[in-house]
Design a protein around this motif. Structure first.
Motif, mmCIF file in Angstrom:
data_model
loop_
_atom_site.group_PDB
_atom_site.id
_atom_site.type_symbol
_atom_site.label_atom_id
_atom_site.label_comp_id
_atom_site.label_asym_id
_atom_site.label_seq_id
_atom_site.Cartn_x
_atom_site.Cartn_y
_atom_site.Cartn_z
ATOM 1 N N SER A 239 -28.032 22.058 2.573
ATOM 2 C CA SER A 239 -27.948 21.910 4.025
ATOM 3 C C SER A 239 -28.454 20.553 4.508
ATOM 4 C CB SER A 239 -28.751 23.019 4.704
ATOM 5 O OG SER A 239 -30.119 22.968 4.306
ATOM 6 N N GLU A 240 -29.233 19.872 3.659
ATOM 7 C CA GLU A 240 -29.819 18.588 4.043
ATOM 8 C C GLU A 240 -29.152 17.407 3.355
ATOM 9 O OE1 GLU A 240 -32.203 18.004 6.294
ATOM 10 O OE2 GLU A 240 -32.253 20.126 6.820
ATOM 11 N N THR A 241 -28.154 17.668 2.505
ATOM 12 C CA THR A 241 -27.572 16.600 1.691
ATOM 13 C C THR A 241 -26.957 15.488 2.525
ATOM 14 O OG1 THR A 241 -27.117 18.134 -0.130
ATOM 15 C CG2 THR A 241 -25.894 16.059 -0.115
ATOM 16 N N THR A 242 -26.141 15.866 3.523
ATOM 17 C CA THR A 242 -25.471 14.863 4.344
ATOM 18 C C THR A 242 -26.482 14.024 5.119
ATOM 19 O OG1 THR A 242 -23.525 16.276 4.590
ATOM 20 C CG2 THR A 242 -23.785 14.483 6.166
ATOM 21 N N VAL B 162 -19.598 19.866 -9.690
ATOM 22 C CA VAL B 162 -20.044 18.892 -10.689
ATOM 23 C C VAL B 162 -18.872 18.106 -11.272
ATOM 24 C CG1 VAL B 162 -21.175 18.614 -12.930
ATOM 25 C CG2 VAL B 162 -22.099 20.225 -11.261
ATOM 26 N N ALA B 163 -17.773 18.798 -11.591
ATOM 27 C CA ALA B 163 -16.616 18.118 -12.176
ATOM 28 C C ALA B 163 -16.055 17.074 -11.213
ATOM 29 C CB ALA B 163 -15.535 19.138 -12.541
ATOM 30 N N GLU B 164 -15.985 17.412 -9.926
ATOM 31 C CA GLU B 164 -15.490 16.465 -8.929
ATOM 32 C C GLU B 164 -16.451 15.304 -8.762
ATOM 33 O OE1 GLU B 164 -14.765 18.657 -5.375
ATOM 34 O OE2 GLU B 164 -12.950 19.629 -6.153
ATOM 35 N N GLN B 165 -17.741 15.572 -8.813
ATOM 36 C CA GLN B 165 -18.732 14.501 -8.744
ATOM 37 C C GLN B 165 -18.573 13.540 -9.923
ATOM 38 O OE1 GLN B 165 -22.430 16.684 -8.595
ATOM 39 N NE2 GLN B 165 -22.482 16.701 -6.356
ATOM 40 N N ALA B 166 -18.323 14.093 -11.108
ATOM 41 C CA ALA B 166 -18.164 13.261 -12.306
ATOM 42 C C ALA B 166 -16.942 12.355 -12.181
ATOM 43 C CB ALA B 166 -18.046 14.146 -13.548
ATOM 44 N N ILE B 167 -15.836 12.925 -11.698
ATOM 45 C CA ILE B 167 -14.614 12.122 -11.530
ATOM 46 C C ILE B 167 -14.840 11.023 -10.498
ATOM 47 C CG2 ILE B 167 -12.221 12.176 -10.744
ATOM 48 C CD1 ILE B 167 -12.060 15.042 -11.847
ATOM 49 N N ALA C 5 -26.412 4.103 -2.938
ATOM 50 C CA ALA C 5 -25.655 4.503 -1.745
ATOM 51 C C ALA C 5 -24.354 5.195 -2.135
ATOM 52 C CB ALA C 5 -25.365 3.278 -0.877
ATOM 53 N N GLY C 6 -23.689 4.668 -3.156
ATOM 54 C CA GLY C 6 -22.460 5.301 -3.621
ATOM 55 C C GLY C 6 -22.710 6.673 -4.209
ATOM 56 N N GLY C 7 -23.759 6.792 -5.026
ATOM 57 C CA GLY C 7 -24.091 8.090 -5.607
ATOM 58 C C GLY C 7 -24.458 9.108 -4.545
ATOM 59 N N ALA C 8 -25.201 8.683 -3.536
ATOM 60 C CA ALA C 8 -25.577 9.583 -2.444
ATOM 61 C C ALA C 8 -24.344 10.042 -1.674
ATOM 62 C CB ALA C 8 -26.553 8.884 -1.500
ATOM 63 N N ALA C 9 -23.390 9.124 -1.479
ATOM 64 C CA ALA C 9 -22.159 9.490 -0.772
ATOM 65 C C ALA C 9 -21.353 10.513 -1.565
ATOM 66 C CB ALA C 9 -21.322 8.240 -0.524
ATOM 67 N N ILE C 10 -21.309 10.347 -2.879
ATOM 68 C CA ILE C 10 -20.578 11.297 -3.726
ATOM 69 C C ILE C 10 -21.240 12.671 -3.674
ATOM 70 C CG2 ILE C 10 -19.990 11.868 -6.120
ATOM 71 C CD1 ILE C 10 -19.645 8.825 -6.577
ATOM 72 N N ALA C 11 -22.574 12.679 -3.784
ATOM 73 C CA ALA C 11 -23.303 13.952 -3.753
ATOM 74 C C ALA C 11 -23.130 14.669 -2.423
ATOM 75 C CB ALA C 11 -24.783 13.706 -4.029
ATOM 76 N N ALA C 12 -23.043 13.882 -1.344
ATOM 77 C CA ALA C 12 -22.850 14.487 -0.024
ATOM 78 C C ALA C 12 -21.419 14.946 0.188
ATOM 79 C CB ALA C 12 -23.244 13.489 1.065
ATOM 80 N N GLY C 13 -20.471 14.327 -0.530
ATOM 81 C CA GLY C 13 -19.059 14.623 -0.323
ATOM 82 C C GLY C 13 -18.563 15.859 -1.048
ATOM 83 N N THR C 14 -19.206 16.224 -2.156
ATOM 84 C CA THR C 14 -18.794 17.407 -2.910
ATOM 85 C C THR C 14 -19.962 17.946 -3.720
ATOM 86 O OG1 THR C 14 -17.283 18.280 -4.604
ATOM 87 C CG2 THR C 14 -17.954 15.985 -4.827
ATOM 88 N N MET D 294 -13.333 16.612 -3.155
ATOM 89 C CA MET D 294 -13.520 15.346 -3.876
ATOM 90 C C MET D 294 -13.018 14.152 -3.069
ATOM 91 S SD MET D 294 -12.395 14.234 -7.729
ATOM 92 C CE MET D 294 -10.641 14.127 -7.369
ATOM 93 N N LEU D 295 -11.998 14.396 -2.232
ATOM 94 C CA LEU D 295 -11.470 13.297 -1.421
ATOM 95 C C LEU D 295 -12.528 12.753 -0.468
ATOM 96 C CD1 LEU D 295 -7.867 14.581 -0.596
ATOM 97 C CD2 LEU D 295 -8.567 12.877 -2.294
ATOM 98 N N ASP D 296 -13.377 13.650 0.050
ATOM 99 C CA ASP D 296 -14.461 13.189 0.917
ATOM 100 C C ASP D 296 -15.426 12.297 0.145
ATOM 101 O OD1 ASP D 296 -13.498 14.477 3.127
ATOM 102 O OD2 ASP D 296 -14.755 16.257 2.881
ATOM 103 N N ALA D 297 -15.736 12.694 -1.087
ATOM 104 C CA ALA D 297 -16.652 11.912 -1.920
ATOM 105 C C ALA D 297 -16.074 10.536 -2.210
ATOM 106 C CB ALA D 297 -16.937 12.654 -3.225
ATOM 107 N N LEU D 298 -14.778 10.489 -2.533
ATOM 108 C CA LEU D 298 -14.134 9.197 -2.812
ATOM 109 C C LEU D 298 -14.044 8.358 -1.546
ATOM 110 C CD1 LEU D 298 -11.236 10.335 -5.189
ATOM 111 C CD2 LEU D 298 -13.267 9.020 -5.819
ATOM 112 N N GLY D 299 -13.691 8.985 -0.446
ATOM 113 C CA GLY D 299 -13.545 8.249 0.798
ATOM 114 C C GLY D 299 -14.841 7.623 1.268
#
Length: 221
Positions: free
Chosen positions: A67-70, A150-155, A138-147, A1-6
């Motif tokens: 595999s293609e998310t990032t 689902v729970a971490e994505q929601a937070i 852009a923010g949503g895409a970064a979150i999806a790529a970071g984790t 989740m830290l990657d998603a937030l960062g």
């Protein structure tokens, strides 16, 4: 989740400083006793931004292979960064030139008469505005790529939305903290925004475009 937030929070900060939603709240507080309208506008903004982020995450999770998310998120950022530069150029071309006086944007003259329902609707439309929606995507895409959890994505999405809404709610905090003195402070902010709207938006959009484009290029590299 830290990657998603960062990865997403810098975009949220950029979205927070987009001036128009904050300007609407300032004008409401200055020109009318519109507490319910202000509350409705802030609610609409939070719901709108949160919905765009959530839909983006849902799309990535269901339509893009892990595999293609990032790579996908990086391409989205590059496209959105270029779109923000285009919006900045358009805003720059619309600025007053020479000795021409800056004219107050039309939306500024109608704010004082907004009902709570209209305020809610305008806030939702503002969240769907191309420049705001681009940053939320852009923010949503970064979150999806970071984790992928689902729970971490929601937070992360909730944190993103709160940060992105901080500046919109800031005038209300100023009004509560400074009381009667807030009127002159907000009125000065209103006058400044009316006089510098075009240049201010150009600078903000260009900076946000550079940030999003740079992150996208870095991700592909």
């Amino acid at each position: 989740m830290l990657d998603a937030l960062g990865q997403s929070l810098p975009v949220a900060v950029g979205l927070a400083i987009v001036s128009v939603p904050m300007a609407v709240v300032v004008l409401m507080l200055v020109t009318a006793d519109a507490r319910r309208s202000v509350a409705a506008f802030i609610l609409g903004w939070v719901v709108g931004i949160g919905a765009v982020v959530a839909l983006t995450i849902a799309f990535v999770d269901t339509a893009v292979p892990e595999s293609e998310t990032t790579r996908w998120a990086s391409v989205v950022r590059i496209v959105l960064g270029l779109a923000l530069f285009a919006l900045a150029f358009r805003q720059w071309r619309s600025r007053p030139r020479g000795d021409a006086e800056a004219t107050q944007p039309k939306w500024m003259s109608s704010v004082s008469s907004l009902s709570p329902l209209k305020s809610l609707g305008i806030a939702l439309l503002s969240a769907a505005n191309p420049k705001n929606a681009a940053l939320a995507v852009a923010g949503g895409a970064a979150i999806a790529a970071g984790t992928y959890v689902v729970a971490e994505q929601a937070i992360a999405a909730v944190v993103f939305t709160i940060v992105a809404s901080a500046a919109v709610a800031a005038p209300v905090v100023v009004n509560l903290v400074f009381g009667e003195r807030a009127a002159s402070m907000l009125d000065s902010a209103k006058s400044w925004m009316a006089a510098n709207n075009a240049v201010m938006m150009t600078v903000i959009l260009a900076l946000l475009g550079a940030m999003v484009l740079g992150e996208g290029a870095s991700g592909l590299g």
